[in-house]
Design an enzyme around this catalytic site. Structure first.
Site: not given
Length: 617
Positions: A331, A360
């Site tokens: 993330d 990400e």
């Protein structure tokens, strides 16, 4: 006085002449165990207990070296570094001695499974199915509310509350997922999120070594991975190194203030992570973007602290070795410290050479995301060592391209042609994660009321599953689940109908779906099952033609096999001469995958409005 004397006599009778000193209570040992035979010989063990910093540390093993004991500002922590390069599997003792008080901590080095270092990561032969565990299916209602955890409610009418999905719910529907045709499952974070509210999404971790008990325990997660493997599917685990949850013991009782950015004080990030490669960025902008906090309840780790870096790196390796996962989705990758994240990617790859990590990289252009991929020329002489990045710009183009009327110079499918023609900026275009939507974006399918038919849906899926990269499908896409981000993130993460015992509709069962939903499901299933094991799509080279008369044509080719796609980007029937495309048409006939029949390729080809030909040679 007499009572005190009698008490001492009683102690002597019970315990002998030596005084009794109670052992210190150790609240956390992280990690709780490790493995012998790892390539990295260093092991960090973080100990957390009341006033343990004054202890002298020793170990009982003869083939393990006590390398370093590090005290922190907080007297409740000790960080022990061991060299286990010569260690056999064993259980040994760590001994903490404080004056006459002694605390013994048994610690196990387990034996590695055979070939555990050769875990196969996900790649361009795979299609990932993204699931938010709390919103997919509830297989065990007994763990909906766990006594002692801070968010003690389940309310399916509140999109921000927990709904009760868990590991058992996913496990019960593995056959459904496998039958759909995907080859890998990506789970949003499953680690403990013991936050007061909003804990359903998982992105505020409070214990990096524990599964959230409302999903199940660590063993149940490992069993889910094993069950997925048994059905031929890989598992990708979501992780977050940039920040943790404010209820994490590492933040509530910080080892030292330099474990978090801005000394543990909340300073909001600007979210402008392009500063990491901006040649003109001010020092202030760079610092506020990377060191700033994602939110007030998500304190930002200082990965420049070597102990923090090692703690995070080891936690990921622990889950790979323990559960046998096949990949990690990291993330907010650009929000974290560049050097530490590069070190992490390299450390994982050295331990597991076939493993894959996707970061990400939510940035607005192909140039910006290309910077983050391993071996990018833009980062030279540095290297991120991040194999896969998320192709957010392509997602934006796809969400517009299949709405617009394609002309011969712009709009519609021209967007896709022009974007792919710039793939030279990527070190490895096949290692891009491609997707129409995910848990943070509006769903690609809007609603049945907004669409007369499934042409937009069908064209987008054909393109997604035949172009370069690693496709990802968001759960519910197959049954036309719709949501708009303007209604909040919770709406994007709604429950899968049928995942709860008393649901009015059970869309896991074809008999309960609408005709339009079954048409969508069957279409996607056909594509996914055809793509599975298809080496041409997994490894083949891409060649495409600029759209002409609104028709975009491209080829995937490997050896003497090829797949050719024609997409009509207009609402009108179009007839094109095939003379232009002969270099990608090796024969005068081909197998039409979508219609399961042979098609003749003469002089011309006619496509209905928004029509598709998926041809296999």
């Amino acid at each position: 006085m007499k009572k005190n004397f009698l008490f001492v006599i009683l102690l002597v009778l019970l315990f002998g002449c030596s005084p009794v000193y109670a052992a210190t209570v150790i609240k956390k040992v992280a990690p709780a165990f490790w493995w012998a035979g790892m390539k990295n010989p260093e092991l960090q063990i973080l100990l957390y207990g009341e006033h343990i910093a004054s202890a002298e540390v020793s170990i009982s093993s003869e083939d393990i070296t006590l390398q370093e004991v590090v005290k922190q500002e907080n007297p409740n922590y000790l960080i022990v570094y061991l060299n286990i390069s010569e260690a056999a599997p064993q259980t040994f003792n760590m001994i903490l001695k404080q004056g006459k008080k002694q605390t013994v901590i048994p610690y196990e080095l387990k034996e590695r499974k055979p070939d555990s270092s050769q875990i196969e990561g996900f790649n361009s032969s795979d299609v990932l199915y993204l699931i938010m565990p709390d919103r997919f299916a509830n297989g065990d209602s007994s763990n909906d509310i766990v006594p002692g955890m801070l968010e003690a409610r389940v309310d399916r009418n509140d999109s921000f509350a927990r709904h009760g999905g868990d590991f058992k719910g996913i496990e019960k529907h593995l056959d459904y997922i496998a039958d759909l045709g995907v080859t890998s499952i990506w789970l949003n974070p499953i680690q403990e999120n013991d936050m007061k509210e909003g804990s359903y999404h998982g992105y505020a971790i409070t214990d990096y070594y524990q599964a959230d008990r409302r999903f199940g325990n660590n063993e149940e997660f490992r069993n889910l991975v094993d069950q997925a493997h048994a059905k031929g599917m890989k598992v990708v685990m979501d992780m977050i190194f940039n920040h943790c949850g404010s209820e994490n013991y590492l933040y509530k009782d910080m080892p030292s203030k330099d474990w978090f950015n801005f000394k543990g004080n909340y300073v909001q990030t600007s979210f402008k992570t392009a500063t990491q490669l901006d040649p003109y960025a001010s020092d202030y902008e760079k610092k506020i973007a990377v060191d700033g906090w994602f939110s007030q309840v998500m304190p930002d780790f200082n990965q420049r602290n070597r102990h923090v870096a090692t703690y995070l790196i080891q936690s990921s390796i622990w889950w790979i070795e323990y559960a046998g996962i096949n990949g990690i989705r990291q993330d907010t990758h650009p929000y974290a410290n560049f050097d530490m994240m590069a070190h992490w990617c390299k450390a994982v790859n050295e331990e597991y050479p076939k493993f894959n990590i996707v970061g990400e990289t939510w940035l607005g252009s192909n140039v910006l995301i290309s910077y983050w991929q391993k071996d990018s020329k833009l980062t030279y002489p540095k290297n991120t060592y991040l194999p896969t990045v998320m192709d957010f710009p392509l997602m934006e183009h796809m969400n517009k391209a299949f709405d617009e009327e394609t002309t011969d110079w712009n709009g519609g499918l021209c967007r896709l042609y022009e974007y792919l023609s710039q793939d030279i900026v990527f070190a490895d275009p096949m290692n891009l994660l491609t997707f129409l939507d995910n848990h943070d974006t509006s769903r690609f399918y809007r609603s049945e009321a907004d669409t007369k038919n499934l042409n937009r849906y069908k064209q987008a899926l054909v393109f997604l599953l035949t172009t370069r990269g690693i496709p990802q499908i968001y759960y519910g896409t197959e049954i036309l689940m719709a949501a708009d981000k303007t209604n909040g993130d919770g709406a994007l993460r709604c429950d899968f109908p049928g995942g709860w015992q008393n649901d009015t509709h059970n869309y896991f069962d074809a008999a309960n779906r609408t005709p339009l939903q079954n048409e969508a499901f069957s279409y996607l299933q056909k594509l996914l099952q055809w793509r599975k094991g298809n080496e041409v799509i997994a490894k083949g080279k891409l060649k495409h033609f600029a759209p002409s008369k609104g028709i975009y044509a491209y080829e995937r080719k490997q050896g003497d096999k090829s797949v050719v796609v024609f997409l009509n980007g207009t609402d009108r029937e179009q007839t094109i001469s095939l003379d232009t495309y002969r270099e990608i048409l090796p024969d005068t006939s081909a197998y039409n995958v979508l219609e399961d029949k042979k098609v003749e390729l003469g002089k011309d080809l006619t496509l209905p409005g928004r029509g598709i030909y998926l041809l296999s040679f």
